[in-house]
Design an enzyme around this catalytic site. Sequence first.
Site, PDB file in Angstrom:
ATOM      1  N   HIS A 139      -2.073   7.482   7.382  1.00  0.00           N
ATOM      2  CA  HIS A 139      -0.957   8.226   6.664  1.00  0.00           C
ATOM      3  C   HIS A 139      -1.956   9.674   6.119  1.00  0.00           C
ATOM      4  CE1 HIS A 139       2.815   6.445   6.303  1.00  0.00           C
ATOM      5  NE2 HIS A 139       2.304   5.169   5.802  1.00  0.00           N
ATOM      6  N   GLY A 181       0.849  -1.227   0.200  1.00  0.00           N
ATOM      7  CA  GLY A 181       0.032  -0.001   0.158  1.00  0.00           C
ATOM      8  C   GLY A 181       0.658   1.195   0.053  1.00  0.00           C
ATOM      9  N   CYS A 230       6.726   0.185   7.045  1.00  0.00           N
ATOM     10  CA  CYS A 230       6.157   1.360   6.211  1.00  0.00           C
ATOM     11  C   CYS A 230       7.181   1.640   5.377  1.00  0.00           C
ATOM     12  CB  CYS A 230       5.747   2.276   7.159  1.00  0.00           C
ATOM     13  SG  CYS A 230       5.248   3.950   6.259  1.00  0.00           S
ATOM     14  N   LEU A 231       6.921   1.885   4.146  1.00  0.00           N
ATOM     15  CA  LEU A 231       7.765   2.321   2.877  1.00  0.00           C
ATOM     16  C   LEU A 231       8.671   3.733   3.360  1.00  0.00           C
ATOM     17  CD1 LEU A 231       6.029   1.342  -0.402  1.00  0.00           C
ATOM     18  CD2 LEU A 231       7.518  -0.178   0.994  1.00  0.00           C
ATOM     19  N   HIS A 288      -3.802   1.275   8.004  1.00  0.00           N
ATOM     20  CA  HIS A 288      -2.257   1.890   7.841  1.00  0.00           C
ATOM     21  C   HIS A 288      -2.313   3.198   7.104  1.00  0.00           C
ATOM     22  CE1 HIS A 288       2.160   1.537   7.942  1.00  0.00           C
ATOM     23  NE2 HIS A 288       2.110   2.277   6.930  1.00  0.00           N
ATOM     24  N   GLU A 289      -2.825   2.964   5.907  1.00  0.00           N
ATOM     25  CA  GLU A 289      -2.806   3.899   4.816  1.00  0.00           C
ATOM     26  C   GLU A 289      -3.732   5.132   5.149  1.00  0.00           C
ATOM     27  OE1 GLU A 289      -0.442   3.831   2.946  1.00  0.00           O
ATOM     28  OE2 GLU A 289      -0.258   1.589   3.206  1.00  0.00           O
ATOM     29  N   GLN A 348       2.927   9.903   1.263  1.00  0.00           N
ATOM     30  CA  GLN A 348       4.124   9.260   1.062  1.00  0.00           C
ATOM     31  C   GLN A 348       4.870   9.476  -0.270  1.00  0.00           C
ATOM     32  OE1 GLN A 348       2.466   5.247   2.201  1.00  0.00           O
ATOM     33  NE2 GLN A 348       4.406   5.107   3.315  1.00  0.00           N
TER      34      GLN A 348
HETATM   35 ZN   LIG Z   1       3.168   3.302   5.945  1.00  0.00          ZN
END
Ligand SMILES: [Zn+2]
Length: 175
Positions: free
Chosen positions: A144, A53, A98-99, A140-141, A58
């Site tokens: 963000h 995701g 997380c990226l 999670h997204e 991000q």
């Molecule tokens: Zn993340």
Amino acid sequence: MIVTPLNVKKLAIVHYPDPVLKRVAEPIDAFDESLSALVERMTVLMDEDDGVGLAAPQVGLSRRLFIVRPPEDGAQVTAYVNPQFLEMEGAADAVEGCLSLPGVNVTKRRATKVVLEAQDLTGKTFRLEGKDLLARIWQHEMDHLDGRLLLDNMSDSDQIANRRAVKQMEERYRG
Ligand SMILES: [Zn+2]
């Protein structure tokens, strides 16, 4: 217009502690070609880093959009524009990464069943129910989009375990 064909290629994944990750993202009201171009670019970036995701903040854009590709064979990318949770049920703990936080792993308690409403790339509203991993990725997204990160409200043991990775990111950001 969010991006132009010229600048969309320049988008890259931003890492903590970039302040865009702490901002509450703005709703999207233009469902045009630039939105599709943005989703295409985000898909490339998510796949390059083997993510499941990715949220627009991000890639440095404080807009209410995320994409998800569940980790199953042949799974398609779905874009969620202006998503909202209508129902949340249950609770389970699992470790998330997380990226935007390379090297960080945090145990998070999440709802196990979520009903979500969002718009697609044409502006059409859709409603989906997600369970377990999919519901977790959505939550999670969504965090963000609301400026929340895995680093917020970590347990003592997660704080200790991630101290080094957090310090490294802060040093890299300061350059
Ligand atoms: Zn993340």
